[in-house]
Each structure stands twice: as C-alpha cells, then as structure tokens.
Scaffold this motif. Structure first.
Motif, short mmCIF file in Angstrom:
data_model
loop_
_atom_site.label_atom_id
_atom_site.label_comp_id
_atom_site.label_asym_id
_atom_site.label_seq_id
_atom_site.Cartn_x
_atom_site.Cartn_y
_atom_site.Cartn_z
N VAL A 145 0.84 -1.21 0.00
CA VAL A 145 0.00 0.00 0.00
C VAL A 145 0.88 1.26 0.00
CG1 VAL A 145 -1.93 -1.19 1.12
CG2 VAL A 145 -0.33 0.16 2.53
N VAL A 146 2.14 1.13 0.41
CA VAL A 146 3.03 2.30 0.42
C VAL A 146 3.45 2.69 -1.01
CG1 VAL A 146 5.31 3.15 1.16
CG2 VAL A 146 3.71 2.21 2.84
N PRO A 147 3.99 1.75 -1.83
CA PRO A 147 4.26 2.12 -3.23
C PRO A 147 3.01 2.66 -3.95
CG PRO A 147 5.18 -0.05 -2.76
CD PRO A 147 4.49 0.41 -1.51
N GLN A 148 1.86 2.09 -3.62
CA GLN A 148 0.59 2.56 -4.20
C GLN A 148 0.35 4.03 -3.81
OE1 GLN A 148 -2.75 0.26 -2.67
NE2 GLN A 148 -3.17 -0.52 -4.72
N ALA A 149 0.53 4.33 -2.52
CA ALA A 149 0.32 5.70 -2.04
C ALA A 149 1.35 6.67 -2.64
CB ALA A 149 0.39 5.74 -0.51
N MET A 150 2.54 6.13 -3.00
CA MET A 150 3.58 6.98 -3.60
C MET A 150 3.30 7.24 -5.08
SD MET A 150 6.99 5.43 -1.74
CE MET A 150 8.17 6.62 -2.40
N GLY A 151 2.33 6.53 -5.66
CA GLY A 151 1.92 6.84 -7.04
C GLY A 151 2.02 5.68 -8.03
N LEU A 152 2.53 4.53 -7.60
CA LEU A 152 2.66 3.39 -8.53
C LEU A 152 1.39 2.54 -8.51
CD1 LEU A 152 6.28 1.96 -8.18
CD2 LEU A 152 5.39 3.60 -9.84
N GLU A 153 1.02 2.03 -9.68
CA GLU A 153 -0.10 1.11 -9.73
C GLU A 153 0.36 -0.25 -9.20
OE1 GLU A 153 -3.41 -0.67 -12.86
OE2 GLU A 153 -1.63 0.33 -13.66
N VAL A 154 -0.43 -0.84 -8.28
CA VAL A 154 -0.11 -2.17 -7.76
C VAL A 154 -1.34 -3.05 -7.94
CG1 VAL A 154 0.60 -3.55 -5.75
CG2 VAL A 154 1.41 -1.18 -5.98
N LEU A 155 -1.16 -4.18 -8.59
CA LEU A 155 -2.27 -5.13 -8.77
C LEU A 155 -1.98 -6.37 -7.94
CD1 LEU A 155 -2.37 -4.95 -12.68
CD2 LEU A 155 -3.78 -3.63 -11.07
N MET A 156 -3.03 -6.96 -7.39
CA MET A 156 -2.84 -8.23 -6.68
C MET A 156 -3.64 -9.27 -7.45
SD MET A 156 -1.09 -9.36 -4.12
CE MET A 156 -0.74 -7.99 -3.02
N GLU A 157 -2.92 -10.12 -8.20
CA GLU A 157 -3.61 -11.10 -9.03
C GLU A 157 -3.76 -12.41 -8.25
OE1 GLU A 157 -1.85 -11.08 -13.05
OE2 GLU A 157 -1.11 -9.11 -12.48
N GLU A 158 -5.00 -12.89 -8.20
CA GLU A 158 -5.31 -14.12 -7.47
C GLU A 158 -4.36 -15.24 -7.89
OE1 GLU A 158 -7.50 -14.36 -4.98
OE2 GLU A 158 -8.01 -12.25 -5.27
#
Ligand code: 1CP
Length: 358
Positions: free
Chosen positions: A93-106
């Motif tokens: 959630v930190v890289p996400q908050a810094m602006g990078l898209e993060v996906l969590m694929e099942e």
C-alpha cells in the motif's frame, strides 16, 4: 490465562486498558511467566473464515474497508488465541500511495505494471501525505482498537525500504530480485534517492499508525537476506536505522530482516526488538543482539505440518533455548495456506501451557 493490566498504556484514540499486555512487557524486558505468542501472516489463507471474505471481496477492497480489516485482523485472536493482533493490510500500500499502480492477481501475487527502471521514472512518484493517501489504514486501526476493546495489543507494520524497492523496481515477486539488485549496484544514486523517499513516507506512516492506536509496529525487510553483509550496510541498514530512530519515541518497533543474521548486532543497536528466522541458533542470536534486546521467532512454518504433539515438543524446546524473558514466540516467516487450524492452535497452546508449567 492470567489477566495482566498495564496502567501506563495510553493508546492514542482509546482509554481502554490492555487486558493482555504480554507483548509490550516482553518488549520492555519485564520478567514474565511465559512469553507472548503471535504468528506472522496469522490473518490469512489457512483460516476458512478468511477464505469466505477472500471469495467475496478483492484484495485491495479487503485492505481499504475498515470493517473488513477489523474482522480479518481479529479472526486469529478469536480462532487461534494469539496474544497480539496484526493489522490486515499489505506492505505494497506504500508504493501505491507513492503513485505506482499495484495489482494483486489471485494466485499470482503482486504485480506493478510500470516499475521504476531509472531516475527518469521518479516523476511518477512522490512522498505523499499519508494522512490523506493512507487514511483508510488509520481508520481501520481506530476501528480495530475499539473492537478489540483491550483484549490484546494491535501491531501495525510497513515494509522496509530495500524490500519495497525490490517490488517497485522488479515489478513483481521474485526469488532473486536480480533486476532490483542490479538497479542498486548500477544506479546507486537513484537507488538511494528512491529508498530515502520510501523512508520519509514510512516514518510518517508508522508514526500515524502509532497515533491512531497501534501499540507496536513491525518493519518487514523480507528480502534483505539477498544482500551480502557489506551491501546490507549500504542499502538496508541506514534506512532501517532512520526509521527505528524516528518511530521509537512513539511506540516500540520490531525489525524483521529475513536472512540477515549477519546484521543482528547492528540492528539491535537501534533499540528495536529483533525478529529472526529459523536459520540461526537461538544462542547465537542472543549473543549477537546482547542481553538487552527482545528477540522474536523462529519456528520453521513448515514444522506446523507436524502432529500437534510434536509441535508442542518443538515449541517447548524453542522456549527452553531462547528463555522466557525478552522473547516473543513467533514463526521464522509467515504461516502458509495449507497449515491446519488445529496445528496453529497447538503452536499457540503450547506456549500458554509452557506458562502454566512454570
Ligand atoms: O488472500 C490472498 O491470497 C492474499 C495473500 C496476502 C495476504 C493475506 C497478501 C498478498 N498480503 C496479505 C496480508 C499481509 N501482508 C499481512 C497481514 C497481516 C498478517 O496476518 O501478517 C502482512 C503483514 C503482509 C506483509 C507482506 N506483504 C510482506 C512482508 C511479510 C512477508 O511475508 O515477508 C510481503 C513480502 C508482502 C508482499 C505480498 N503480498 C501478498 C503476497 C502474496 C506477497 C508476497 C509476494 C512475493 O512472494 O513476493
């Protein structure tokens, strides 16, 4: 179970006194009748109750909805009987908050479609205001503390800068993080700039977690063991040190740098509690961190596939080896999805019975 109260506990958002504060007392170095016990990744896929929610809501919905976070966080307290809750969230959630898209694929784990490859990519990231971008984490902490109502302490957490760099540069999980390490070695200035941005974000983030009510925070350097001792000193230690020093005045900190046994002495010098994996003998870990540091670990999660009777035997031996004081019983890494719930319970019960024996 003995009910211990601590009149000094003043969680920021609640006046609730902790009924079980073994974790805090172990971190302070108090003399105890038994060590506290919790398990890394205790809120997760081995619990059928978690799987029900996992089928209904995608990963980041689970992380971003305080009611779901609260329910998932408390599940192992109710079902397995651990002495601490760890907030259900993720280090990414930190890289996400810094602006990078993060996906969590099942079934595939995390992926970052546009990773950082050079200093030019820094235009896509910032040091965010965490009270804005990660306010949902603080809301979840407040709700969870309220719902726990002092039953056990709540642990907050974040990923350490080197481990977050691994994901931000490699763009996905990896056994070697070869691209991330090459980035550090071939573009050291960019690597240090990136890790300083992560550090500045993480300091704000962990202090905000403590202010929202987290009783303890843990810093996970899950991939630091991929670095040589000399490179750990360059790329991991300076950032761990900055974070512990800044956060320690707000709440106790535990550092878990998996595989980096060679740095135990330096990490202990920060004043944090220190997590260890199963690749070090308890006596050597104690010798390296000195007499005043609280150690945490180090049961091999694969041993939770033994029978409950054998698990109890192994747990007793582990506590005999580490000693009761300045020690937190835990696994040497996260619990895995195939572990039967009864075996996780046997692990926790063994610790509680050890207390009854003494
Ligand atoms: O349901 C699912 O399939 C999602 C699996 C899952 C879970 C339950 C992920 C994806 N994250 C989490 C929760 C989580 N992650 C917690 C919750 C609290 C707890 O019960 O412990 C914590 C503390 C983390 C931290 C985390 N995420 C770490 C550090 C700890 C460690 O295990 O080393 C790391 C490396 C991650 C990244 C991540 N998130 C999820 C996965 C599958 C991974 C690992 C990917 C990889 O192997 O590289």
């Amino acid at each position: 179970m003995s009910i211990i109260t601590d009149s000094n506990n003043t969680a920021a958002n609640t006046n609730t006194v902790l009924k079980n504060d073994l974790l805090l007392r172990a971190l302070r170095g108090d003399t105890l009748s038994r060590p506290p016990v919790w398990m890394m990744r205790q809120a997760g896929r081995y619990l059928p109750e978690y799987m029900v929610l996992r089928r209904k809501y995608d990963f980041f919905t689970r992380c971003q909805t305080p009611e779901l976070v609260c329910e998932i966080t408390i599940q192992p307290v109710d079902i397995v009987g651990v002495d601490a809750a760890i907030l259900f969230s993720d280090i990414l959630v930190v890289p996400q908050a810094m602006g990078l898209e993060v996906l969590m694929e099942e079934g595939k784990g995390p992926s970052l479609p546009m990773p950082i490859k050079s200093i030019e990519d820094f235009s896509r990231i910032t040091v965010p205001d965490v009270s804005d971008k990660l306010h949902y984490v603080m809301d979840a902490i407040k709700l969870t503390k309220q719902t726990l109502n002092g039953r056990v302490p709540l642990i907050g957490f974040a990923g350490a800068p080197f481990t977050l760099l691994c994901y931000m540069v490699q763009g996905k999980g990896s056994k070697t993080f070869d691209e991330a390490k090459s980035f550090c070695f071939t573009q050291p200035e960019a690597a240090h700039q990136l890790m300083q941005m992560i550090t500045d974000t993480t300091i704000q983030y962990l202090i905000a977690q403590a202010k929202a009510g987290a009783d303890v925070v843990q810093l996970f350097d899950s991939w630091s063991g991929l670095l040589s001792p000399a490179d750990f000193e360059i790329f991991a230690m300076p950032y761990i040190k900055q974070i512990v020093e800044a956060v320690k005045p707000h709440c106790p900190v535990i550092v878990f740098a998996k595989g980096s046994w060679y740095a135990l002495e330096d990490m202990a010098a920060t004043g944090a509690g220190i997590g260890v994996d199963w690749c070090i003998k308890p006596a050597l870990a104690r010798k390296l961190v000195g007499a005043n540091t609280t150690l945490q670990g180090n049961f091999d999660p694969a041993k939770l596939m033994l029978s409950p009777a054998e698990i109890k035997k192994e747990v007793n031996k582990m506590i005999d080896d580490f000693g009761i004081d300045k020690y937190i019983v835990n696994l040497g890494h996260g619990i895995t999805p195939l572990i039967p719930v009864d075996n996780a319970k046997a692990f926790v019960d063994a610790v509680k019975e050890y207390g009854a024996k003494n």
